[in-house]
Design a protein around this motif. Sequence first.
Motif, PDB file in Angstrom:
ATOM      1  N   ALA A  63       0.842  -1.203   0.000  1.00 25.51           N
ATOM      2  CA  ALA A  63       0.000   0.000   0.000  1.00 25.51           C
ATOM      3  C   ALA A  63       0.871   1.245   0.000  1.00 25.51           C
ATOM      4  O   ALA A  63       1.821   1.349   0.776  1.00 25.51           O
ATOM      5  CB  ALA A  63      -0.921   0.006   1.219  1.00 25.51           C
ATOM      6  N   PHE A  64       0.553   2.178  -0.885  1.00 27.39           N
ATOM      7  CA  PHE A  64       1.243   3.464  -0.960  1.00 27.39           C
ATOM      8  C   PHE A  64       0.254   4.522  -0.496  1.00 27.39           C
ATOM      9  O   PHE A  64      -0.794   4.715  -1.126  1.00 27.39           O
ATOM     10  CB  PHE A  64       1.691   3.735  -2.399  1.00 27.39           C
ATOM     11  N   VAL A  65       0.581   5.194   0.608  1.00 29.11           N
ATOM     12  CA  VAL A  65      -0.362   6.144   1.211  1.00 29.11           C
ATOM     13  C   VAL A  65       0.233   7.544   1.143  1.00 29.11           C
ATOM     14  O   VAL A  65       1.252   7.839   1.774  1.00 29.11           O
ATOM     15  CB  VAL A  65      -0.683   5.767   2.671  1.00 29.11           C
ATOM     16  N   MET A  66      -0.398   8.400   0.372  1.00 28.06           N
ATOM     17  CA  MET A  66       0.066   9.784   0.242  1.00 28.06           C
ATOM     18  C   MET A  66      -0.267  10.587   1.504  1.00 28.06           C
ATOM     19  O   MET A  66      -1.270  10.332   2.164  1.00 28.06           O
ATOM     20  CB  MET A  66      -0.586  10.428  -0.978  1.00 28.06           C
ATOM     21  N   GLY A  67       0.576  11.564   1.800  1.00 26.96           N
ATOM     22  CA  GLY A  67       0.322  12.450   2.931  1.00 26.96           C
ATOM     23  C   GLY A  67       0.076  11.694   4.211  1.00 26.96           C
ATOM     24  O   GLY A  67      -0.934  11.924   4.890  1.00 26.96           O
ATOM     25  N   SER A  68       1.007  10.794   4.572  1.00 28.00           N
ATOM     26  CA  SER A  68       0.722   9.864   5.668  1.00 28.00           C
ATOM     27  C   SER A  68       1.614  10.026   6.889  1.00 28.00           C
ATOM     28  O   SER A  68       1.750   9.098   7.683  1.00 28.00           O
ATOM     29  CB  SER A  68       0.815   8.424   5.151  1.00 28.00           C
ATOM     30  N   SER A  69       2.209  11.189   7.064  1.00 27.74           N
ATOM     31  CA  SER A  69       3.010  11.406   8.269  1.00 27.74           C
ATOM     32  C   SER A  69       2.149  11.801   9.459  1.00 27.74           C
ATOM     33  O   SER A  69       2.626  11.802  10.593  1.00 27.74           O
ATOM     34  CB  SER A  69       4.086  12.474   8.017  1.00 27.74           C
ATOM     35  N   GLN A  70       0.879  12.128   9.210  1.00 26.91           N
ATOM     36  CA  GLN A  70      -0.020  12.524  10.286  1.00 26.91           C
ATOM     37  C   GLN A  70      -1.465  12.442   9.791  1.00 26.91           C
ATOM     38  O   GLN A  70      -1.718  12.158   8.618  1.00 26.91           O
ATOM     39  CB  GLN A  70       0.289  13.950  10.746  1.00 26.91           C
ATOM     40  N   GLY A  71      -2.393  12.697  10.674  1.00 26.62           N
ATOM     41  CA  GLY A  71      -3.805  12.831  10.310  1.00 26.62           C
ATOM     42  C   GLY A  71      -4.440  11.593   9.699  1.00 26.62           C
ATOM     43  O   GLY A  71      -4.113  10.455  10.060  1.00 26.62           O
ATOM     44  N   LEU A  72      -5.352  11.819   8.762  1.00 29.06           N
ATOM     45  CA  LEU A  72      -6.103  10.722   8.157  1.00 29.06           C
ATOM     46  C   LEU A  72      -5.205   9.798   7.350  1.00 29.06           C
ATOM     47  O   LEU A  72      -5.461   8.591   7.282  1.00 29.06           O
ATOM     48  CB  LEU A  72      -7.211  11.288   7.266  1.00 29.06           C
ATOM     49  N   GLY A  73      -4.152  10.348   6.734  1.00 26.46           N
ATOM     50  CA  GLY A  73      -3.233   9.510   5.975  1.00 26.46           C
ATOM     51  C   GLY A  73      -2.508   8.529   6.871  1.00 26.46           C
ATOM     52  O   GLY A  73      -2.416   7.333   6.558  1.00 26.46           O
ATOM     53  N   LEU A  74      -1.987   9.012   7.986  1.00 23.13           N
ATOM     54  CA  LEU A  74      -1.297   8.122   8.919  1.00 23.13           C
ATOM     55  C   LEU A  74      -2.254   7.089   9.504  1.00 23.13           C
ATOM     56  O   LEU A  74      -1.917   5.896   9.591  1.00 23.13           O
ATOM     57  CB  LEU A  74      -0.646   8.931  10.045  1.00 23.13           C
ATOM     58  N   ALA A  75      -3.431   7.520   9.894  1.00 27.10           N
ATOM     59  CA  ALA A  75      -4.409   6.575  10.447  1.00 27.10           C
ATOM     60  C   ALA A  75      -4.748   5.487   9.436  1.00 27.10           C
ATOM     61  O   ALA A  75      -4.887   4.308   9.794  1.00 27.10           O
ATOM     62  CB  ALA A  75      -5.674   7.319  10.875  1.00 27.10           C
ATOM     63  N   SER A  76      -4.855   5.863   8.152  1.00 28.28           N
ATOM     64  CA  SER A  76      -5.147   4.883   7.104  1.00 28.28           C
ATOM     65  C   SER A  76      -3.996   3.906   6.939  1.00 28.28           C
ATOM     66  O   SER A  76      -4.199   2.693   6.795  1.00 28.28           O
ATOM     67  CB  SER A  76      -5.430   5.601   5.780  1.00 28.28           C
ATOM     68  N   ALA A  77      -2.759   4.421   6.953  1.00 31.16           N
ATOM     69  CA  ALA A  77      -1.593   3.556   6.843  1.00 31.16           C
ATOM     70  C   ALA A  77      -1.535   2.574   8.010  1.00 31.16           C
ATOM     71  O   ALA A  77      -1.224   1.384   7.832  1.00 31.16           O
ATOM     72  CB  ALA A  77      -0.322   4.402   6.789  1.00 31.16           C
ATOM     73  N   GLN A  78      -1.813   3.055   9.210  1.00 31.14           N
ATOM     74  CA  GLN A  78      -1.799   2.184  10.383  1.00 31.14           C
ATOM     75  C   GLN A  78      -2.863   1.096  10.287  1.00 31.14           C
ATOM     76  O   GLN A  78      -2.610  -0.067  10.636  1.00 31.14           O
ATOM     77  CB  GLN A  78      -1.995   3.025  11.649  1.00 31.14           C
ATOM     78  N   ALA A  79      -4.048   1.450   9.803  1.00 28.15           N
ATOM     79  CA  ALA A  79      -5.120   0.464   9.669  1.00 28.15           C
ATOM     80  C   ALA A  79      -4.754  -0.603   8.641  1.00 28.15           C
ATOM     81  O   ALA A  79      -4.999  -1.805   8.856  1.00 28.15           O
ATOM     82  CB  ALA A  79      -6.417   1.166   9.270  1.00 28.15           C
ATOM     83  N   LEU A  80      -4.172  -0.191   7.525  1.00 29.72           N
ATOM     84  CA  LEU A  80      -3.758  -1.160   6.500  1.00 29.72           C
ATOM     85  C   LEU A  80      -2.661  -2.070   7.024  1.00 29.72           C
ATOM     86  O   LEU A  80      -2.659  -3.280   6.768  1.00 29.72           O
ATOM     87  CB  LEU A  80      -3.292  -0.414   5.254  1.00 29.72           C
ATOM     88  N   ALA A  81      -1.710  -1.495   7.772  1.00 31.71           N
ATOM     89  CA  ALA A  81      -0.623  -2.299   8.339  1.00 31.71           C
ATOM     90  C   ALA A  81      -1.157  -3.321   9.339  1.00 31.71           C
ATOM     91  O   ALA A  81      -0.654  -4.457   9.407  1.00 31.71           O
ATOM     92  CB  ALA A  81       0.408  -1.390   8.994  1.00 31.71           C
ATOM     93  N   ARG A  82      -2.156  -2.936  10.105  1.00 34.83           N
ATOM     94  CA  ARG A  82      -2.737  -3.883  11.073  1.00 34.83           C
ATOM     95  C   ARG A  82      -3.347  -5.083  10.374  1.00 34.83           C
ATOM     96  O   ARG A  82      -3.433  -6.177  10.942  1.00 34.83           O
ATOM     97  CB  ARG A  82      -3.801  -3.188  11.930  1.00 34.83           C
ATOM     98  N   GLU A  83      -3.774  -4.905   9.125  1.00 36.25           N
ATOM     99  CA  GLU A  83      -4.349  -6.000   8.352  1.00 36.25           C
ATOM    100  C   GLU A  83      -3.284  -6.783   7.585  1.00 36.25           C
ATOM    101  O   GLU A  83      -3.608  -7.649   6.774  1.00 36.25           O
ATOM    102  CB  GLU A  83      -5.401  -5.456   7.386  1.00 36.25           C
ATOM    103  N   GLY A  84      -2.011  -6.447   7.816  1.00 33.07           N
ATOM    104  CA  GLY A  84      -0.929  -7.215   7.211  1.00 33.07           C
ATOM    105  C   GLY A  84      -0.361  -6.641   5.941  1.00 33.07           C
ATOM    106  O   GLY A  84       0.534  -7.253   5.332  1.00 33.07           O
TER     107      GLY A  84
END
Length: 259
Positions: free
Chosen positions: A10-31
């Motif tokens: 998964a490539f998540v733009m604007g992911s150092s904070q906010g909704l982007g980071l939360a999305s990256a964390q959720a995807l990582a939790r799913e493996g």
Amino acid sequence: MDLGISGRLAFVMGSSQGLGLASAQALAREGARVILTGRDPARLEVACASIRNAGGEAEARVVDFSDAAQCATLLDGLDQAGVDILVVNGGGPPPGPIANVAPEVWRTQFDSMVGVPMRMAQAVLPGMRARGWGRIINIVSSGVVQPIPNLGISNTLRMAVIGWAKTLAAEVAAQGITVNSVVPGRIHTTRVDQLDAAASKRTGKPVEDIAAASRATIPMQRYGRPEEFADAVAFLASARASYMTGGMVRVDGGMIRST
């Protein structure tokens, strides 16, 4: 429920904070293996560490998407990386009356808010087509459904993203690729705090009163949590959402009144 994305990239733009980071964390939790992007190396490393410390896989790409040279360098290697999931996310434009926006501001904001997402998708689509699987998810704004006063640039250009996404979804659906958009309501991020502060300055009211009035318009009587929004992103990225494309999913606590 197994979302079926373990091992996906998964490539998540604007992911150092906010909704982007939360999305990256959720995807990582799913493996999923996650690539985070942002302009601040230190903040990105902290974001990656939050995922690694929770047992996920994350790496960083430092990039300013408004810099054409940096963006081109990133795009050169993006398809070769084998991106399965692209989460399109970027900061919002400055607030203000739409009647006073200068032409050069429109051009700059269009390239940032519309042009960059289109180029990112074009970079990853060949690989997605070759694998017969892909997910493109756009984080937009409630202004695409119910225009927000004093956010005219955002209301206008995020609608362009919706039109592009709907068109692209139809073009790639038969190739196993879905394209969807997620509409946040008032999710408690730095951006929401900035908007509340701007409203406070504009009206002369205390920022606490601005936030309280905003929460009062939401049926759930509170701002959403970033992880609540991110769970919707993770589901749209999943194998379970294989028959959902060209749509918009609202995560707004019932805030948007229109159907």
